[in-house]
Scaffold this active site. Structure first.
Site, PDB file in Angstrom:
ATOM      1  N   GLY A  82       2.843  32.142  58.621  1.00 44.56           N
ATOM      2  CA  GLY A  82       2.904  32.730  59.630  1.00 44.56           C
ATOM      3  C   GLY A  82       3.353  32.170  61.101  1.00 44.56           C
ATOM      4  O   GLY A  82       3.263  30.963  61.190  1.00 44.56           O
ATOM      5  N   SER A  83       3.450  32.948  61.923  1.00 47.10           N
ATOM      6  CA  SER A  83       3.707  32.498  62.908  1.00 47.10           C
ATOM      7  C   SER A  83       2.672  31.931  63.793  1.00 47.10           C
ATOM      8  O   SER A  83       3.107  31.897  64.377  1.00 47.10           O
ATOM      9  CB  SER A  83       4.768  33.739  63.882  1.00 47.10           C
ATOM     10  N   THR A  84       1.486  31.721  63.470  1.00 44.90           N
ATOM     11  CA  THR A  84      -0.247  31.338  63.389  1.00 44.90           C
ATOM     12  C   THR A  84      -0.084  30.231  63.930  1.00 44.90           C
ATOM     13  O   THR A  84      -0.188  29.038  64.269  1.00 44.90           O
ATOM     14  CB  THR A  84      -0.857  31.872  63.308  1.00 44.90           C
ATOM     15  N   ILE A  85       0.923  29.618  63.165  1.00 40.09           N
ATOM     16  CA  ILE A  85       1.781  27.902  62.716  1.00 40.09           C
ATOM     17  C   ILE A  85       1.982  27.445  64.153  1.00 40.09           C
ATOM     18  O   ILE A  85       1.944  26.288  64.377  1.00 40.09           O
ATOM     19  CB  ILE A  85       2.084  28.069  61.548  1.00 40.09           C
ATOM     20  N   LYS A  86       2.480  28.808  64.889  1.00 33.76           N
ATOM     21  CA  LYS A  86       3.678  28.374  66.295  1.00 33.76           C
ATOM     22  C   LYS A  86       3.223  26.830  67.261  1.00 33.76           C
ATOM     23  O   LYS A  86       3.960  26.095  67.346  1.00 33.76           O
ATOM     24  CB  LYS A  86       4.611  29.173  66.197  1.00 33.76           C
TER      25      LYS A  86
END
Length: 611
Positions: free
Chosen positions: A334-338
């Protein structure tokens, strides 16, 4: 005139005499040997049937110890006993034992009556001795059953069977004190063999990491299995000679066993306990399905803690899942990759520090659209990370060539194993760049369409924590990482870290991740769980938080993932971030890492100041 040839000598009298003398000598030797064995070299009754059983016994080797980075024992081998019965041997020696008891009875009778020689026993006397023998044996069998906690009559049934078995374990790995009591009974056909039992002092705290061994002391899970060749010792051997009653009367050709080598892990037992305790608390409070937590040293790539919930006790190995979810299971990050999308854009020059992104409404990509949870309007790079905009990172991803964008993910280790030597370690998944259409790039930018383990995600975060250097991960203690690789420049890594610090502010998504006295950089992720047909399930989430501290010069990287919280909250900033805060606070103090944000340190007043 030719001379006549001499006639051959046909007189063999001399040769016959020599041959006859040789044969007589052999006969005398054979008779002499027989006389010696029968009359001179007689066995004493106590040594009857000596050398009847000669065989080789294995000597079990002690397994190497597993220690944490400070020398604290995590897995040790303790000496124990196993009880083996040869029921056939017990039954076979009844006759020999009876003879001994009858002889003792006749001698006692002779001494009592002051007779010159022993008298034959009457049938009643023989029956008396037989009853005494059976009573003695039954008492010993009953004692064995009591000491081992066996059902009454179980051992007796083995012995009295029509075809008694020659090898049966009555008990494995019992306390030596009990083994010594059984050995003292001196029951023929009963053997007390020394063995080793694996003991785990930390019990459930590091169970999934350490694993356990089987009845033969062979590693079955975790570190025990992964480092089996190092931990296992080299068995020894000895030749034993037993008498007719199965007692060892001599030991020859002894070859000592060689103890296995110790393994020193990178794990810190103190931090591991802290991680386990707080993860257990979080899973219970959020009524979650499972939870994992991983902590890495940001400078060396050492694994300092890897906790799983629920856990199990490796000393009892009760039925449970032995799978280490922190290392072996995967999820969409999820958004931890942003933060990596922003870093990739900055590093390649496809995104600039002053760029602004318009995120109102939705972002159309072909026939599909990307949406944000809230309408954030126009955003700079810092706000993109702070508010976690899907639309903005999708726009960034589409600015980058597919091969470059995909290549950054590969350099970060996504889609490949971290190679720490742990059994069943996950590879994760990452789509091939040839199949990257525009929408696939967009979904990859906000953490869908790929999968990673908590360990792999934590490893990727070392590239931001250590000024652009990605570290390999190790389970073994080391001073430096010889396999470290640069992924981002120092400038890019520090810029993205500064943006991630804003996530921990009051209007960020993870204010609950703050640590008093320390700057923190991190990113939340609230990921819908995928279903069986490629879709996503409503109201089922992975709540994720990945972060590092102190943010100015990170020493620790941590990933927390809570699976299916069902107590009301499910956002990563509300479920996983508080766990990060509590564990990171304790870990920084345990490692004596100096605070870098003194303005938030709690003020401790003395009693005199309070007055």
């Amino acid at each position: 005139m030719k001379k006549k040839a001499p006639e051959p000598n046909t007189d063999f009298t001399g040769r016959r005499r020599v041959l006859l003398a040789f044969m007589m000598l052999c006969m005398v030797a054979l008779v002499g040997r027989a006389v010696y064995l029968q009359l001179v070299y007689q066995y004493d009754s106590k040594l009857e049937n000596v050398y009847e059983h000669v065989g080789t016994q294995a000597i079990m080797a002690s397994r190497g110890m597993i220690r944490d980075r400070n020398g604290a024992p995590l897995a040790v081998s303790t000496p124990v006993h196993s009880i083996i019965i040869n029921a056939y041997e017990v039954k076979k020696t009844d006759e020999a034992r009876l003879k001994q008891m009858e002889k003792a009875f006749r001698k006692q009778k002779k001494d009592q009556l002051h007779l010159e020689k022993e008298m034959k026993m009457t049938e009643d006397e023989k029956l008396q001795v037989l009853n005494s023998y059976n009573k003695e044996k039954d008492q010993k069998l009953a004692q064995i059953e009591t000491l081992l906690g066996l059902k009454a009559g179980k051992v007796a049934d083995l012995v009295k069977a029509d075809k008694p078995r020659q090898f049966v374990y009555l008990a494995r790995r019992i306390a030596p004190s009990i083994g010594d009591q059984i050995k003292a009974l001196k029951l023929a056909g009963l053997f007390v063999e020394p063995e080793y039992k694996r003991f785990y002092p930390t019990r459930e705290v590091a169970a999934h990491l350490l694993g356990f061994t089987d009845a033969k002391d062979v590693g079955q899970e975790g570190v025990e299995a992964g480092y089996e060749k190092v931990l296992q010792g080299i068995p020894g051997s000895k030749r034993v000679i037993r008498d007719g009653q199965g007692h060892v009367v001599a030991v020859t050709d002894m070859k000592e066993a060689v103890k296995g080598k110790d393994v020193e892990l990178s794990i810190d037992e103190r931090i591991q306990y802290l991680a386990y305790r707080e993860l257990e608390r979080a899973v219970a409070e959020n009524k979650a399905k499972t939870g994992v937590l991983v902590i890495l040293d940001a400078k060396t790539g050492e694994l300092l803690a890897a906790a799983n919930q629920p856990s199990f006790n490796p000393n009892t190995k009760q039925k449970s899942s032995y799978r280490n979810r922190a290392i072996n299971d995967v999820f969409e990050p999820g958004s931890t990759i942003k933060p990596f999308v922003v870093a990739a854009g900055l590093e390649g020059g496809y995104v600039h520090p002053n760029d602004m992104f318009y995120t109102t409404g939705s972002f159309a990509i072909g026939r599909r659209t990307v949406k944000d949870v809230h309408n954030y309007g126009t955003m700079d790079l810092t706000k993109v990370i702070k508010k976690s905009s899907n639309i903005a990172v999708s726009q960034m991803a589409l600015r980058m060539p597919p091969k470059y964008f995909w290549g950054v993910y590969r350099k970060l280790g996504l889609g490949s194993s971290a190679k720490i030597g742990f059994p069943g370690e996950a590879n994760g998944s990452l789509i091939d760049y040839h199949r990257l259409n525009d929408f696939a790039r967009a979904t990859l930018s906000f953490g869908y369409g790929l999968s990673t383990s908590a360990l792999q995600l934590a490893r990727a975060y070392t590239a931001l924590a250590d000024d652009g250097v990605l570290h390999s991960v190790t389970l073994l203690k080391r001073d430096e990482d010889d396999e470290a690789q640069r992924v981002f420049s120092v400038k890019t890594a520090r810029s993205v870290r500064a943006m991630m610090e804003q996530v921990i502010t009051k209007d960020g998504t993870a204010y609950e991740a703050r640590v008093d006295g320390y700057t923190v950089a991190g990113k939340t992720g609230t990921v819908k769980k995928s279903g069986g047909r490629g879709g996503y399930i409503d109201k089922k989430y992975f709540s994720v938080f990945a972060g590092m501290a102190p943010a100015k010069d990170p020493r620790l990287v941590m990933v927390v993932m809570i699976d299916e919280p069902s107590a009301g909250q499910y956002y990563g900033g509300l479920v996983s971030a508080p766990v990060f805060s509590r564990v990171m606070t304790g870990a920084l103090r345990i490692l004596d890492i100096a605070p870098d944000k003194l303005d938030t340190m709690p003020i401790l007043l003395t009693q005199q100041q309070l007055q």
